[in-house]
Design a protein around this motif. Structure first.
Motif, PDB file in Angstrom:
ATOM      1  N   MET A 256      38.592 -22.188 -46.740  1.00 17.18           N
ATOM      2  CA  MET A 256      37.754 -22.057 -47.554  1.00 17.18           C
ATOM      3  C   MET A 256      37.823 -20.885 -48.166  1.00 17.18           C
ATOM      4  O   MET A 256      38.513 -20.013 -47.047  1.00 17.18           O
ATOM      5  CB  MET A 256      35.610 -21.989 -46.826  1.00 17.18           C
ATOM      6  CG  MET A 256      36.173 -23.529 -46.585  1.00 17.18           C
ATOM      7  SD  MET A 256      33.861 -23.731 -46.098  1.00 17.18           S
ATOM      8  CE  MET A 256      33.007 -23.802 -47.666  1.00 17.18           C
TER       9      MET A 256
ATOM     10  N   PRO B 268      30.388 -20.705 -45.371  1.00 16.64           N
ATOM     11  CA  PRO B 268      29.064 -19.944 -45.555  1.00 16.64           C
ATOM     12  C   PRO B 268      28.077 -19.802 -44.485  1.00 16.64           C
ATOM     13  O   PRO B 268      27.538 -19.355 -44.720  1.00 16.64           O
ATOM     14  CB  PRO B 268      28.283 -21.816 -46.808  1.00 16.64           C
ATOM     15  CG  PRO B 268      29.811 -22.054 -47.152  1.00 16.64           C
ATOM     16  CD  PRO B 268      31.361 -21.605 -45.894  1.00 16.64           C
TER      17      PRO B 268
ATOM     18  N   ASN C 236      36.628 -20.883 -55.237  1.00 16.23           N
ATOM     19  CA  ASN C 236      36.246 -22.033 -53.256  1.00 16.23           C
ATOM     20  C   ASN C 236      35.359 -20.748 -53.094  1.00 16.23           C
ATOM     21  O   ASN C 236      35.377 -20.824 -51.819  1.00 16.23           O
ATOM     22  CB  ASN C 236      37.850 -21.704 -53.047  1.00 16.23           C
ATOM     23  CG  ASN C 236      36.603 -23.457 -52.056  1.00 16.23           C
ATOM     24  OD1 ASN C 236      36.173 -24.155 -52.437  1.00 16.23           O
ATOM     25  ND2 ASN C 236      37.835 -23.236 -51.017  1.00 16.23           N
TER      26      ASN C 236
ATOM     27  N   ARG D 228      23.770 -17.104 -53.437  1.00 16.41           N
ATOM     28  CA  ARG D 228      24.957 -17.790 -54.451  1.00 16.41           C
ATOM     29  C   ARG D 228      25.240 -16.450 -54.965  1.00 16.41           C
ATOM     30  O   ARG D 228      24.176 -15.752 -56.146  1.00 16.41           O
ATOM     31  CB  ARG D 228      24.565 -18.466 -55.244  1.00 16.41           C
ATOM     32  CG  ARG D 228      23.636 -20.117 -54.323  1.00 16.41           C
ATOM     33  CD  ARG D 228      22.680 -20.505 -54.684  1.00 16.41           C
ATOM     34  NE  ARG D 228      21.157 -19.628 -55.015  1.00 16.41           N
ATOM     35  CZ  ARG D 228      20.525 -20.314 -55.539  1.00 16.41           C
ATOM     36  NH1 ARG D 228      20.415 -21.216 -56.505  1.00 16.41           N
ATOM     37  NH2 ARG D 228      19.269 -19.373 -55.389  1.00 16.41           N
TER      38      ARG D 228
ATOM     39  N   SER E  67      34.023 -24.077 -55.856  1.00 10.02           N
ATOM     40  CA  SER E  67      33.475 -23.244 -55.989  1.00 10.02           C
ATOM     41  C   SER E  67      31.961 -23.689 -56.932  1.00 10.02           C
ATOM     42  O   SER E  67      30.513 -23.816 -56.401  1.00 10.02           O
ATOM     43  CB  SER E  67      32.655 -21.548 -57.152  1.00 10.02           C
ATOM     44  OG  SER E  67      34.252 -20.805 -56.318  1.00 10.02           O
TER      45      SER E  67
ATOM     46  N   GLN F 178      30.330 -26.456 -54.282  1.00  8.66           N
ATOM     47  CA  GLN F 178      29.495 -25.663 -53.082  1.00  8.66           C
ATOM     48  C   GLN F 178      28.019 -25.624 -54.321  1.00  8.66           C
ATOM     49  O   GLN F 178      26.955 -25.488 -53.096  1.00  8.66           O
ATOM     50  CB  GLN F 178      30.065 -24.176 -53.013  1.00  8.66           C
ATOM     51  CG  GLN F 178      31.445 -24.615 -52.351  1.00  8.66           C
ATOM     52  CD  GLN F 178      32.108 -23.040 -51.751  1.00  8.66           C
ATOM     53  OE1 GLN F 178      31.765 -22.073 -51.848  1.00  8.66           O
ATOM     54  NE2 GLN F 178      33.081 -22.994 -51.629  1.00  8.66           N
TER      55      GLN F 178
ATOM     56  N   SER G 211      26.445 -28.601 -55.065  1.00  2.00           N
ATOM     57  CA  SER G 211      25.579 -28.853 -53.179  1.00  2.00           C
ATOM     58  C   SER G 211      23.798 -28.355 -52.402  1.00  2.00           C
ATOM     59  O   SER G 211      23.223 -29.478 -51.894  1.00  2.00           O
ATOM     60  CB  SER G 211      26.983 -29.695 -52.152  1.00  2.00           C
ATOM     61  OG  SER G 211      27.678 -30.147 -52.595  1.00  2.00           O
TER      62      SER G 211
ATOM     63  N   LEU H  85      27.684 -28.207 -45.213  1.00  2.00           N
ATOM     64  CA  LEU H  85      28.167 -27.584 -46.643  1.00  2.00           C
ATOM     65  C   LEU H  85      29.743 -27.793 -45.889  1.00  2.00           C
ATOM     66  O   LEU H  85      30.836 -27.752 -46.588  1.00  2.00           O
ATOM     67  CB  LEU H  85      28.069 -25.926 -47.220  1.00  2.00           C
ATOM     68  CG  LEU H  85      28.467 -26.081 -48.045  1.00  2.00           C
ATOM     69  CD1 LEU H  85      28.305 -27.363 -49.551  1.00  2.00           C
ATOM     70  CD2 LEU H  85      28.273 -25.429 -49.249  1.00  2.00           C
TER      71      LEU H  85
ATOM     72  N   THR I 149      33.024 -30.357 -45.902  1.00  2.00           N
ATOM     73  CA  THR I 149      34.461 -29.391 -46.481  1.00  2.00           C
ATOM     74  C   THR I 149      35.110 -29.706 -45.606  1.00  2.00           C
ATOM     75  O   THR I 149      36.099 -30.475 -46.077  1.00  2.00           O
ATOM     76  CB  THR I 149      33.746 -27.925 -46.508  1.00  2.00           C
ATOM     77  OG1 THR I 149      33.007 -27.337 -47.499  1.00  2.00           O
ATOM     78  CG2 THR I 149      35.216 -27.395 -46.476  1.00  2.00           C
TER      79      THR I 149
ATOM     80  N   ARG J 284      29.368 -34.262 -53.697  1.00  2.00           N
ATOM     81  CA  ARG J 284      28.290 -33.526 -53.388  1.00  2.00           C
ATOM     82  C   ARG J 284      28.090 -33.730 -51.483  1.00  2.00           C
ATOM     83  O   ARG J 284      27.846 -35.056 -51.199  1.00  2.00           O
ATOM     84  CB  ARG J 284      27.270 -33.315 -53.643  1.00  2.00           C
ATOM     85  CG  ARG J 284      27.423 -32.963 -55.287  1.00  2.00           C
ATOM     86  CD  ARG J 284      25.775 -32.703 -56.196  1.00  2.00           C
ATOM     87  NE  ARG J 284      26.334 -32.666 -57.023  1.00  2.00           N
ATOM     88  CZ  ARG J 284      25.260 -32.483 -58.721  1.00  2.00           C
ATOM     89  NH1 ARG J 284      24.153 -32.989 -57.885  1.00  2.00           N
ATOM     90  NH2 ARG J 284      25.732 -32.298 -59.650  1.00  2.00           N
TER      91      ARG J 284
END
Length: 669
Positions: free
Chosen positions: A133, A137, A227, A235, A454, A457, A460, A477, A481, A496
């Protein structure tokens, strides 16, 4: 992402001062003169074009959070292709150079997959996972302490030197859907970033026009490759990594920003006119040397002997200036060469996505260098730079000022022109037709469906909205991934993420930071009590932290304290009424009213009713310890403090929600 070019030096010393700085500067300048001589005498390899790549990745534990396992992984992997990055939860794999023709791209892909399989095999035994990634996150600010920096002299020296040059805390300000405003005390925020860096070997004669073309392509390539949408739960940009990296190693003091001084992470200031030396000269003049290395060669003597020098000092200095397209010098089999390193692309979402991005860039570099003798005649430098920032913010939705003043949307540009040109370029160097179709088909599907890393993400997170805690959603998340990367399907085909994919529920509530509330209300000591009372009534909360103007916790107001205040006010009003009646009675009797006791003032500030000896926890406090603290002191709210700043709160209600959630899982199980 930032520090890799210093790893080749046996000994990287600390900060340079006085004579040591002057000595190293002289070595850099001597390397530059040697480079100029090599260019004039035709030392460089020109009969082959190679490509290469560097794969950066995160290491996460069973709770899907970063874990400092890089040194253990290197020990177990026993593979020179792997190396460390800045943080112990980062890892890098370096591909061998491939000839840019035939099956060169698929050979690179096969090696990448093999290296990742090896990494996954090693980390599986350590209860870890590998994640590709751009930004993880689940990374937390508390993960960015110096204890998680790789214990290497070069990293420690760079951090000390950069921090000393800056003179103040590193400040970050990024605004997207949400807004991020934070400070940090080291360059460790850079460790939030992972990239996929692609190299293209070029000849000295073509370097200037090829480098300028790479600058023009930076924005369009990034627009279809984003990404990195989420940082610290916010966000932000489609490729937040671009803004974060630039701010993470910015050594400028705030007083320098009006001087047009460049950040050490930069796009440059102008086109290259003739030679690669223009870049090195500008970086030497604009950026002071930060660290030194062992100077065990004289490049001029080496040239006199007919041996290509390593140019260690110049390369080390070049490794501490982070252009998005970097000029690189290297030596393979005794023959020197020049490369352009594309640094704009993020890690992930999958190897096939990364290779597709690489094929698009390489094909465009080839085709457009043939179509345009001098790309700078068709676009302004400032527009090329603005296109990169636009792509970082909006991805495929970005709007570009393209060639010859054309205004075009990123998605349209990629689908209508860039993909056909890339096909043309790859075909011209003999890249296998099946590989061309496969890689460019991945880009086409991504651009056509507008489903990049992105956007996946964000979609989702939106699908999980109002379900679980924020920490659980971010865990899901990352878990999703990892699972989808293992499938090998490109991101445009991913479903998702689901909340139940982070199924290691025993990890989800181990620490306070996995469920603490960072969106909360506060008051200040001089606010009116009426304000905090209305706040509690309107928001249905029972505790309000009190902070000063610098964000430091100074007290806590409870619902009981407010009730007690109003009860006293009621009693005071009753007393006032009784006093008024008494004064009237005294006056009727001819007595003086001053014999009655004085009344307390009818208004008060938060400081008058708040509790000052507040019990707190940190984001890393274990949940069981936090529960024990609440029970021991019979309190219903725990402010969460980090580095002296109030960052979150945890209440009895949060623990009830956790208990309910775990009970539901147990009953379902």
């Amino acid at each position: 992402m930032a520090m890799e070019d210093t790893r080749h030096h046996k000994k990287v010393e600390g900060e340079l001062e006085g004579e040591r700085r002057r000595e190293f500067t002289r070595a850099v300048l001597k390397d530059l003169r040697a480079l100029e001589r090599m260019l004039a005498e035709g030392w460089f390899e020109t009969d082959v074009r190679r490509i290469g790549a560097e794969q950066e990745m995160f290491l996460v534990d069973g709770s899907w959070h970063p874990t400092p396992g890089a040194l253990k992984v290197l020990e177990l992997a026993q593979d020179p292709h792997f190396t460390t990055e800045l943080a112990q939860f980062n890892l890098e794999a370096n591909c061998d150079p491939q000839v840019y023709t035939g099956d060169g791209l698929s050979r690179m892909e096969a090696q990448l997959e093999g290296l990742l399989d090896r990494a996954r095999q090693v980390v599986r035994d350590l209860d870890m996972h590998v994640v590709l990634m751009g930004i993880l996150p689940t990374i937390r600010k508390t993960d960015l302490g110096l204890e998680n920096m790789v214990p290497s002299p070069r990293y420690a020296a760079l951090n000390r030197a950069m921090t000393a040059m800056r003179g103040t805390a590193y400040e970050f300000s990024i605004k997207g859907i949400d807004e991020l405003l934070i400070k940090h005390d080291s360059v460790m925020v850079e460790a939030c970033n992972c990239s996929f860096q692609v190299h293209l070997q070029v000849t000295p004669d073509e370097f200037a026009r090829m480098y300028n073309l790479a600058q023009v392509l930076a924005g369009p390539i990034l627009s279809v490759a984003t990404n990195s949408a989420i940082l610290f739960g916010r966000r932000l940009w489609a490729e937040t990594r671009i803004a974060l990296f630039q701010q993470a190693v910015d050594t400028r003091a705030s007083t320098h920003h009006l001087r047009e001084a460049l950040s050490r992470v930069n796009f440059g200031k102008r086109w290259v006119k003739k030679s690669v030396t223009e870049i090195f000269k500008e970086d030497i003049l604009r950026f002071r040397t930060l660290v030194g290395t062992d100077l065990d060669e004289d490049p001029i003597v080496q040239l006199d002997r007919g041996v290509a020098p390593q140019l260690k000092a110049l390369r080390l200095h070049n490794g501490t200036v982070y252009r998005w397209n970097r000029a690189c010098y290297g030596v393979i089999n005794g023959k020197p060469h020049l490369r352009i390193e594309n640094r704009v692309m993020p890690s992930g979402p999958t190897v096939i996505d990364e290779m597709a991005n690489s094929a698009l860039w390489l094909g465009l570099m080839t085709a457009m260098s043939r179509r345009y003798e001098d790309i700078t005649r068709h676009i302004e430098f400032d527009h090329a730079q603005a296109n990169l920032w636009s792509a970082a913010r909006d991805g495929l939705g970005a709007h570009f000022r393209w060639l010859d003043g054309e205004e075009v949307r990123a998605q349209q540009l990629v689908l209508d022109r860039l993909l056909p040109w890339a096909e043309e370029g790859l075909a011209s160097v003999g890249i296998d037709e099946a590989d061309r179709r496969r890689y460019l088909g991945v880009v086409e599907e991504r651009a056509r469906t507008m489903r990049d890393g992105s956007r996946w993400q964000l979609a989702s997170l939106d699908a999980m909205k109002d379900r679980g805690t924020p920490g659980e959603r971010l865990n899901a998340l990352v878990a999703a991934t990892v699972q989808r990367q293992a499938s090998g399907r490109p991101v445009a085909q991913w479903e998702r993420a689901r909340l139940d994919e982070a199924d290691n529920s025993k990890y989800n509530f181990l620490r306070v930071d996995q469920y603490m509330r960072t969106d909360f209300f506060t008051v200040q000591p001089d606010d009116a009590v009426e304000l905090v009372a209305d706040l509690m009534s309107w928001e249905r909360i029972r505790h309000v932290p009190v902070e000063d103007g610098s964000g430091r916790l100074v007290g806590l107001v409870s619902y009981r304290a407010v009730l007690r205040y109003y009860a006293e006010q009621y009693q005071q009003q009753q007393h006032a009424q009784a006093r008024a009646s008494g004064e009237l009675a005294l006056a009727a009797l001819g007595e003086e009213p001053g014999q009655l006791l004085p009344l307390k003032p009818a208004s008060a500030s938060v400081a008058d009713i708040m509790r000052r000896d507040v019990i707190t926890v940190t984001p890393d406090t274990p949940t069981l310890e936090a529960i024990a603290i609440m029970r021991r002191y019979r309190i219903g709210c725990l402010p969460v403090v980090h580095a002296g700043q109030l960052v979150a709160v945890v209440t009895e209600e949060d623990f009830m929600n956790i208990a309910s959630h775990l009970l539901e899982q147990k009953l379902q199980g």
